[in-house]
Design a protein around this motif. Structure first.
Motif, mmCIF file in Angstrom:
data_model
loop_
_atom_site.group_PDB
_atom_site.id
_atom_site.type_symbol
_atom_site.label_atom_id
_atom_site.label_comp_id
_atom_site.label_asym_id
_atom_site.label_seq_id
_atom_site.Cartn_x
_atom_site.Cartn_y
_atom_site.Cartn_z
ATOM 1 N N ASN A 87 -6.870 3.192 2.010
ATOM 2 C CA ASN A 87 -5.515 2.686 2.239
ATOM 3 C C ASN A 87 -5.333 2.122 3.648
ATOM 4 O O ASN A 87 -4.279 1.597 3.965
ATOM 5 C CB ASN A 87 -4.475 3.790 1.988
ATOM 6 N N ALA B 214 -5.385 5.788 -5.911
ATOM 7 C CA ALA B 214 -4.046 5.313 -5.512
ATOM 8 C C ALA B 214 -4.049 3.837 -5.117
ATOM 9 O O ALA B 214 -3.123 3.097 -5.457
ATOM 10 C CB ALA B 214 -3.520 6.172 -4.348
ATOM 11 N N GLN B 215 -5.117 3.408 -4.409
ATOM 12 C CA GLN B 215 -5.133 2.027 -3.900
ATOM 13 C C GLN B 215 -6.029 1.100 -4.725
ATOM 14 O O GLN B 215 -6.232 -0.049 -4.336
ATOM 15 C CB GLN B 215 -5.602 2.015 -2.435
ATOM 16 N N GLY C 207 0.830 -1.205 0.000
ATOM 17 C CA GLY C 207 0.000 0.000 0.000
ATOM 18 C C GLY C 207 0.862 1.252 0.000
ATOM 19 O O GLY C 207 0.463 2.291 -0.511
ATOM 20 N N GLY D 232 2.414 12.302 -9.047
ATOM 21 C CA GLY D 232 1.726 11.230 -8.323
ATOM 22 C C GLY D 232 0.350 11.663 -7.888
ATOM 23 O O GLY D 232 -0.125 12.752 -8.244
ATOM 24 N N THR D 233 -0.291 10.811 -7.108
ATOM 25 C CA THR D 233 -1.646 11.088 -6.631
ATOM 26 C C THR D 233 -1.721 12.445 -5.935
ATOM 27 O O THR D 233 -2.621 13.246 -6.189
ATOM 28 C CB THR D 233 -2.073 9.994 -5.627
ATOM 29 N N SER E 202 -0.873 6.998 -8.607
ATOM 30 C CA SER E 202 0.592 7.088 -8.553
ATOM 31 C C SER E 202 1.217 5.894 -9.254
ATOM 32 O O SER E 202 0.775 4.756 -9.054
ATOM 33 C CB SER E 202 1.077 7.056 -7.098
ATOM 34 N N ASP F 188 -9.885 9.217 -6.008
ATOM 35 C CA ASP F 188 -8.493 8.934 -5.667
ATOM 36 C C ASP F 188 -8.270 7.433 -5.868
ATOM 37 O O ASP F 188 -8.721 6.605 -5.072
ATOM 38 C CB ASP F 188 -8.252 9.347 -4.204
HETATM 39 N N1 PLP Z 1 -4.325 8.490 -1.629
HETATM 40 C C1 PLP Z 1 -4.285 7.264 -1.105
HETATM 41 C C2 PLP Z 1 -5.561 6.513 -0.884
HETATM 42 C C3 PLP Z 1 -3.055 6.692 -0.770
HETATM 43 O O1 PLP Z 1 -3.016 5.469 -0.236
HETATM 44 C C4 PLP Z 1 -1.875 7.433 -0.986
HETATM 45 C C5 PLP Z 1 -0.562 6.901 -0.588
HETATM 46 O O2 PLP Z 1 -0.453 6.047 0.264
HETATM 47 C C6 PLP Z 1 -1.966 8.703 -1.558
HETATM 48 C C7 PLP Z 1 -3.214 9.197 -1.855
HETATM 49 C C8 PLP Z 1 -0.760 9.531 -1.844
HETATM 50 O O3 PLP Z 1 0.007 8.923 -2.836
HETATM 51 P P1 PLP Z 1 1.423 9.536 -3.251
HETATM 52 O O4 PLP Z 1 2.200 9.694 -1.968
HETATM 53 O O5 PLP Z 1 2.012 8.515 -4.172
HETATM 54 O O6 PLP Z 1 1.181 10.841 -3.919
#
Ligand code: PLP
Length: 406
Positions: free
Chosen positions: A175, A202-203, A30, A93-94, A223, A200
């Protein structure tokens, strides 16, 4: 297709290493995923044989680097089924993707008193980005609550809408809890109220098939490093109609058409949002990562990880004093837990000595910790290369640490 996890593991050299003399059990996906050989080789190959700045060069290498970079954009487009490459903006990234939308959306679409709906289980990047705008523009955050299993309360969600609601910004997968939120339904409702939605991802992107057109998401962000790609590159998908409406986020090269001291005109999409030299080495490697997971098949990855998650949940529940945080019906491979009154940090540190990499703490989701009434959790997060044997090692490790504290 037969899912051959041992064969997949051979693509990830780091998985063969040991830590403190113990075989590495990597359960911190994660936070970031390990990289297959093809991704790492893409980076060295491009530096060794192609490297040149993109877009502005007439020379051979620059054109080759540009072709690779733009082909990667097409790979991303195909991966999430966007309509056009104009809708694919490369970011860091996100976090940067959300900040970009928060800044440009608040600037152009919101005024004092307007509202953004987020959920109680958001990562800080989807909270603080909006709080910065709240402080600047006087906009207000509304928060979707959840039940004790970690599922968002959709009736409460619907009640949060008012004529001041301008955007919903919500995680596809938590996450911390692993909850897979019903974003398609949430988007449909928001649209019925005339409100766009940022998801979002990311996960979610590393674990399931995502089709932005099917979801009808207005913005979708993720990301590279969480989907087996390199650090420092990520994606903002935005519907062209929205991206057209938003002003640039940063100024500089690449994002302009003409500049004079009197007047500057901006480049077309997606370049309007890509100021400065892009991470063209990273974009090629990200495309390699997306090709890699596509070749295995996102549905296969989802099915495999789902089975592994069920197995892990069942086995962890055998442990006396086990408390799992997040038992949503729709749950991905993120398992947060606490055992008795053992501090999460102690558990994580001692597991590390057994070669087991988990994450401890608030996981950048402090408001969620407040909702759960805890300071932090131990989090095991699964990836496509994890095995039942590794889950067994985790369970054995947790039992061993528990016995030490008994
Ligand atoms: N959003 C979620 C749900 C995440 O789990 C994460 C990172 O753990 C992020 C945003 C931020 O991602 P990044 O640090 O790659 O920009």
């Amino acid at each position: 297709m037969q899912y051959d996890v041992n064969k997949i593991r051979e693509d990830f050299p780091i998985l063969a290493r040991s830590v403190y003399g113990k075989p590495l059990v990597y359960l911190d996906n994660g936070a970031t995923t390990q990289k297959p050989r093809c991704v790492v080789e893409s980076i060295t190959d491009e530096y060794y044989s192609v490297n040149a700045n993109v877009h502005r060069g007439v020379h051979f290498l620059s054109q080759q680097a540009t072709n690779l970079h733009e082909a990667s954009r097409e790979t991303v487009r195909r991966f999430i089924n966007a309509r056009s490459i104009s809708e694919i903006v490369f970011t860091r990234g996100t976090t940067e993707s959300i900040n970009l939308v928060a800044s440009s959306f608040a600037d152009s679409q919101m005024k004092e008193g307007d509202e953004v709906i987020v959920s109680v289980m958001e990562h800080h990047s989807n909270i603080v980005s909006w709080q910065l705008q709240a402080a600047r523009k006087g906009i207000v955050l509304k928060v979707i609550p959840m039940n004790d299993r970690g599922e968002l309360l959709l009736d409460e969600y619907k009640k949060l809408f008012s004529e001041k609601t301008k955007l919903v910004s919500v995680a596809h997968v938590s996450n911390v809890l692993g909850t897979i939120n019903p974003v398609k339904d949430m988007i449909a409702f928001a649209h019925s109220q005339g409100v766009p939605v940022l998801v979002d991802g990311a996960q979610s992107i590393p674990h399931m098939k995502v089709d932005v057109q099917d979801l009808d998401a207005d913005f979708y962000v993720f990301s590279g490093h969480k989907v087996y790609g390199p650090t420092g590159i990520g994606v903002l998908y935005g519907k062209e109609a929205w991206l057209d409406k938003l002003p640039p986020y940063q100024g500089g090269g690449e994002m302009i058409k003409n500049v004079s001291f009197e007047k500057t005109t901006f480049n077309e999409l997606p370049f309007k949002f890509e100021a400065g030299t892009p991470d063209y080495i990273g974009s090629t490697a990200l495309a390699k990562a997306l090709d890699y997971v596509s070749a295995i098949g996102m549905d296969n990855i989802f099915a495999y990880e789902h089975g592994l998650t069920q197995y892990a949940m069942n086995r962890l529940k055998e442990i006396p004093g086990m408390r799992i945080l997040g038992e949503a019906e729709q749950k991905g491979g993120v398992i947060s837990f606490l055992v008795g009154d053992i501090h999460h940090f102690d558990m994580g540190t001692l597991l590390d000595r057994l070669g087991i990499a988990v994450r401890t703490g608030h996981h950048c989701a402090e408001p969620l910790m407040h909702r759960l009434g805890i300071e932090g959790t131990v989090r095991a997060s699964l990836g496509l290369y994890n095995t039942k044997e590794e889950i067994d090692a985790l369970v054995e490790g947790v039992l061993r640490v528990s016995r030490m504290f008994a």
